[in-house]
Design a protein around this motif. Structure first.
Motif, PDB file in Angstrom:
ATOM      1  N   HIS A 175       3.463   5.558   4.370  1.00 38.96           N
ATOM      2  CA  HIS A 175       3.326   4.143   3.730  1.00 38.96           C
ATOM      3  C   HIS A 175       5.367   3.878   3.352  1.00 38.96           C
ATOM      4  CE1 HIS A 175       3.160   5.964  -0.229  1.00 38.96           C
ATOM      5  NE2 HIS A 175       1.561   6.066  -0.180  1.00 38.96           N
ATOM      6  N   ASN A 218       1.290  -1.917  -0.843  1.00 38.82           N
ATOM      7  CA  ASN A 218       1.242  -0.784  -1.041  1.00 38.82           C
ATOM      8  C   ASN A 218       0.688  -0.115  -1.666  1.00 38.82           C
ATOM      9  OD1 ASN A 218       1.698  -0.197   2.022  1.00 38.82           O
ATOM     10  ND2 ASN A 218       3.640  -0.114   1.260  1.00 38.82           N
ATOM     11  N   CYS A 222      -2.239   1.962  -1.417  1.00 37.21           N
ATOM     12  CA  CYS A 222      -2.334   3.992  -1.557  1.00 37.21           C
ATOM     13  C   CYS A 222      -2.202   4.224  -2.469  1.00 37.21           C
ATOM     14  CB  CYS A 222      -0.557   3.958  -0.596  1.00 37.21           C
ATOM     15  SG  CYS A 222      -0.565   3.151   0.608  1.00 37.21           S
ATOM     16  N   ARG A 290      -4.964   2.184   7.174  1.00 38.52           N
ATOM     17  CA  ARG A 290      -4.023   3.256   5.969  1.00 38.52           C
ATOM     18  C   ARG A 290      -4.357   4.443   6.455  1.00 38.52           C
ATOM     19  NH1 ARG A 290      -2.761  -1.760   3.795  1.00 38.52           N
ATOM     20  NH2 ARG A 290      -0.832  -1.689   2.760  1.00 38.52           N
TER      21      ARG A 290
END
Length: 309
Positions: A175, A218, A222, A290
């Motif tokens: 990412h 993100n 993430c 992801r």
């Protein structure tokens, strides 16, 4: 004598490059250290590349990484970190919103023993109010639910020691969310407050609203599984509420009371449940997407030209 690398991701910045170099080179030359300036260049339709190459021919300390296609600022930054050679690396933008004059204070903190020095914005001139609101709310949410702590009102503008850079380039995440990756690595960190000036020339290549949302997603997806937990909790709450409504209707039926049940009620319930289901599927999709990116293992960037290395 120590060395410093400046990593500058660029795309369509022909108006800013020369002014950036005119301000930063004298500052670096006064710091009693060797330095290199690495432009991580996404292929640009303007004359950004030609300007950088011309300046490299005049000063070998100015270098350039040109990618085979546009990879975006996060991956360009990681490429610059990977190719850097300095004892410390500063990541910054070329549009003067990251003031070159702040480098002096950042180097001082690094020499005092800090591995990560992060300038923190006290003000954000030239930015629309909606972006400021999204950024403020986003940082609060991320720091509330994420597994790492990311200082609010900060960007990718920061100084990293060599051992921090070494650990970051070893990470496999695709990412490229540098703020989160630095937080994962850890080490001794400090903040330097500053007032962020407006952009010198041109317009940002990020969407003023969606760009901030993408960065925020993100940070949420993430670095935390909170969204999945929230979807599960919301499902349980709705199931319990539905069970209670069923008991209420059953009570009304047993008491012989008339039950008012019409089309508006059905529409509201179906729309609400459908919306919750779509949100939950969307959350799962964000995580699965992801995971897919990580499992594919595609290269984060492909270098077309290395100029000055």
């Amino acid at each position: 004598m120590t060395s410093l690398s400046i990593v500058v991701p660029v795309y369509k910045e022909e108006k800013n490059v020369l002014e950036f170099l005119a301000r930063i080179v004298p500052i670096l030359e006064q710091q009693n250290l060797e330095f290199e300036i690495i432009f991580a260049l996404d292929p640009s339709p303007d004359h950004t590349e030609e300007i950088i190459i011309e300046r490299h021919q005049q000063d070998a300390r100015i270098k350039c990484l040109k990618f085979s296609r546009r990879v975006g600022q996060p991956m360009a930054t990681l490429a610059g970190l990977q190719y850097s050679s300095g004892d410390a690396v500063i990541v910054m933008d070329v549009d003067m919103q990251d003031p070159p004059e702040l480098i002096v204070a950042m180097i001082k903190k690094w020499r005092e023993g800090y591995d990560v020095v992060v300038p923190q914005r006290r003000s954000r001139e030239g930015e629309p109010w909606i972006k400021k609101i999204v950024a403020a709310v986003g940082y609060k949410i991320i720091n509330k639910i994420a597994n790492v702590s990311i200082p609010p009102n900060t960007g990718d503008f920061r100084l990293l020691s060599r051992r921090v850079v070494h650990e970051i380039v070893q990470l496999k995440e695709s990412h490229g969310f540098l703020r989160g990756m630095v937080a994962i690595v850890g080490f001794k960190q400090c903040l330097i407050p500053f007032d962020r000036p407006p952009r010198l020339f041109g317009r940002t290549n990020y969407n003023r609203f969606l760009g901030s949302l993408r960065i925020g997603f993100n940070g949420i997806f993430c670095f935390s599984t909170f969204a999945l937990t929230l979807a599960t909790q919301l499902g349980f709450i709705i199931a319990i509420a539905s069970f209670l409504i069923m008991l209420i209707y059953l009570f009304f039926k047993l008491m012989g009371w008339q039950i008012l049940w019409g089309n508006p009620t059905l529409v509201i319930l179906i729309s609400f449940l459908g919306g919750v289901q779509l949100i939950s599927i969307g959350i799962l999709g964000e995580y699965i997407g992801r995971i897919y990116e990580e499992v594919r293992g595609r290269p984060k960037f492909i270098i077309d030209q290395e100029i000055g290395f």
